[in-house]
Design an enzyme around this catalytic site. Structure first.
Site, PDB file in Angstrom:
ATOM      1  CD  GLU A  36      -0.695  -6.966   7.716  1.00 14.99           C
ATOM      2  OE1 GLU A  36      -1.066  -6.345   8.743  1.00 14.99           O
ATOM      3  OE2 GLU A  36       0.296  -7.704   7.687  1.00 14.99           O
TER       4      GLU A  36
ATOM      5  CB  SER B 290       1.071   6.723  14.767  1.00 21.12           C
ATOM      6  OG  SER B 290       0.814   5.698  13.864  1.00 21.12           O
TER       7      SER B 290
ATOM      8  CG  ASP C 250      -1.303  -0.875  14.075  1.00 19.45           C
ATOM      9  OD1 ASP C 250      -1.261  -2.040  13.649  1.00 19.45           O
ATOM     10  OD2 ASP C 250      -1.496   0.112  13.336  1.00 19.45           O
TER      11      ASP C 250
END
Ligand code: GLA
Length: 387
Positions: A33, A127, A176
């Site tokens: 992360e 998104s 992402d």
């Protein structure tokens, strides 16, 4: 079928048939992360939850977009698209053809009807799913052929990142979009954000009697409120002070020696998270390849502690979800995604998933938090054409 819903919304809005329906998945990151914008490693899977876009190519420069999850029609000319325009969710649509143009592709306007089935604001990359569904459509409708190869898909991911950074003005790192365009069913995607190479890592938990639980805390989550950018700035400052191109260049073995040379305790903690987290991704991939799920669980917990204590991106709801899952017997658990709300994941015995969900719900009720939304996910496929 939500592909049908998107097509129906297209017909009722634009009074015509769409050329087709494309979709792209949300993601959870297994581990790694805030490493992507540090040239590091991360390990996302694509979710079964997808965003659908019914699309028709236009001969002019106009983008018109409607969504089943929002009121009203947004209309903008590509010439007017730029930083902050359009604002809100439509930026993730109109930014895509704008960014394709910037990358040298001769694309024009689009009519788009969206049906997003990736939970919104849950840190599951709704998104990116939206951008990637639209970019898949644009690639097909303009015969760019970029969906046909991994390198073409990487190009499309970069186009979507530019749309998100420049138009939606969220300074995110690219994991992402790569997950949505490159992850394969039954696999996690090992992403090297320094050279953009990828590797498919088998991830079939059911074959081992295990399951991955997503625990959406429903605590507010946003990547545009300054906290995400602040973390990114700190990492870049640490890299500058260490005179390296990115924190990826720092080896975990050298940490003890290097950290004291940083100018503040804050930078030391931020850098320690990134460097140790990249190392944990390496170890997690090794553990997965050896079917050592106990080790994967331990790495999840170490990762969560690092995000909570060193990177300071967790919130009480995320810590509560992680603690409750572990008390209920999970092999490991951690927050996933950008942080400050959103979702956590837990690696659990498949037959304990329901009991774990009940335990997490009870812990939330006992703490006075609103009810979380917990569900089991499997590693699913990437963006493409549905109809
Ligand atoms: C968000 C960003 C990604 C990544 C993660 C944290 O999801 O969009 O680029 O930085 O946070 O790992």
């Amino acid at each position: 079928m939500t592909a049908d819903h998107a097509a129906e919304l297209f017909r009722s809005t634009f009074g015509a048939e769409p050329s087709g329906v494309w979709s792209a998945p949300g993601r959870v990151n297994l581990i790694g992360e805030h490493t992507d914008y540090n040239g590091g490693l991360c390990l996302p899977i694509a979710l079964p939850q997808r965003t659908f876009a019914a699309v028709r190519r236009r001969d002019d420069d106009v983008v018109r977009v409607v969504s089943a999850q929002a009121d009203g029609l947004v209309e903008v000319s590509l010439g007017a698209v730029g930083p902050g325009n359009p604002s809100g969710w439509a930026a993730y649509v109109a930014g895509v053809p704008w960014s394709l143009r910037g990358a040298g592709y001769a694309v024009g306007g689009l009519d788009v009807a969206v049906d997003g089935r990736v939970p919104l604001g849950a840190g599951l990359s709704s998104s990116a799913a939206l951008e990637c569904a639209v970019v898949a459509a644009a690639s097909d409708l303009h015969d760019l052929g970029l969906l046909a190869s991994a390198s073409g898909r990487s190009t499309l991911a970069a186009v979507c990142v530019e749309a998100e950074n420049a138009v939606a003005q969220a300074p995110t790192g690219g994991m992402d979009q790569s997950a949505a365009l490159l992850a394969e069913e039954g696999h996690a995607l090992l992403l090297d954000c320094r050279d953009h190479s990828t590797e498919q890592v088998p991830f079939d938990l059911a074959a081992h009697g295990l399951a991955l639980l997503v625990m959406d805390t429903r605590a507010e989550h946003a990547l545009v409120d300054g906290q995400y950018a602040e973390r990114r700035d700190s990492c870049e400052q640490a890299a500058r002070e260490l005179d390296v191109a990115s924190l990826r260049e720092v080896s975990a073995d050298d940490l003890a020696e290097i950290l004291p040379t940083l100018s503040s305790d804050l930078l030391r903690r931020r850098a320690r998270h990134v460097v140790t987290e990249i190392e944990r991704v390496r170890q997690a991939v090794g553990a997965l390849r050896n079917d050592d799920f106990q080790a994967v669980g331990r790495l999840f917990l170490e990762s969560h502690a690092s995000m909570r204590d060193d990177f300071e991106i967790s919130v009480a709801e995320l810590d509560t979800a992680v603690d409750a899952a572990v008390r209920a017997g999970a092999l490991g658990a951690r927050m996933t995604g950008g942080g400050f709300g959103g979702s956590a994941i837990a690696l659990v015995q498949a037959d304990a998933a329901e009991a774990t969900i009940t335990a997490v719900e009870k812990a939330f009720a006992d703490s006075g938090f609103g009810a979380p939304d917990c569900f089991v996910v499997t590693a699913s496929g990437s963006a493409g054409r549905d109809a």
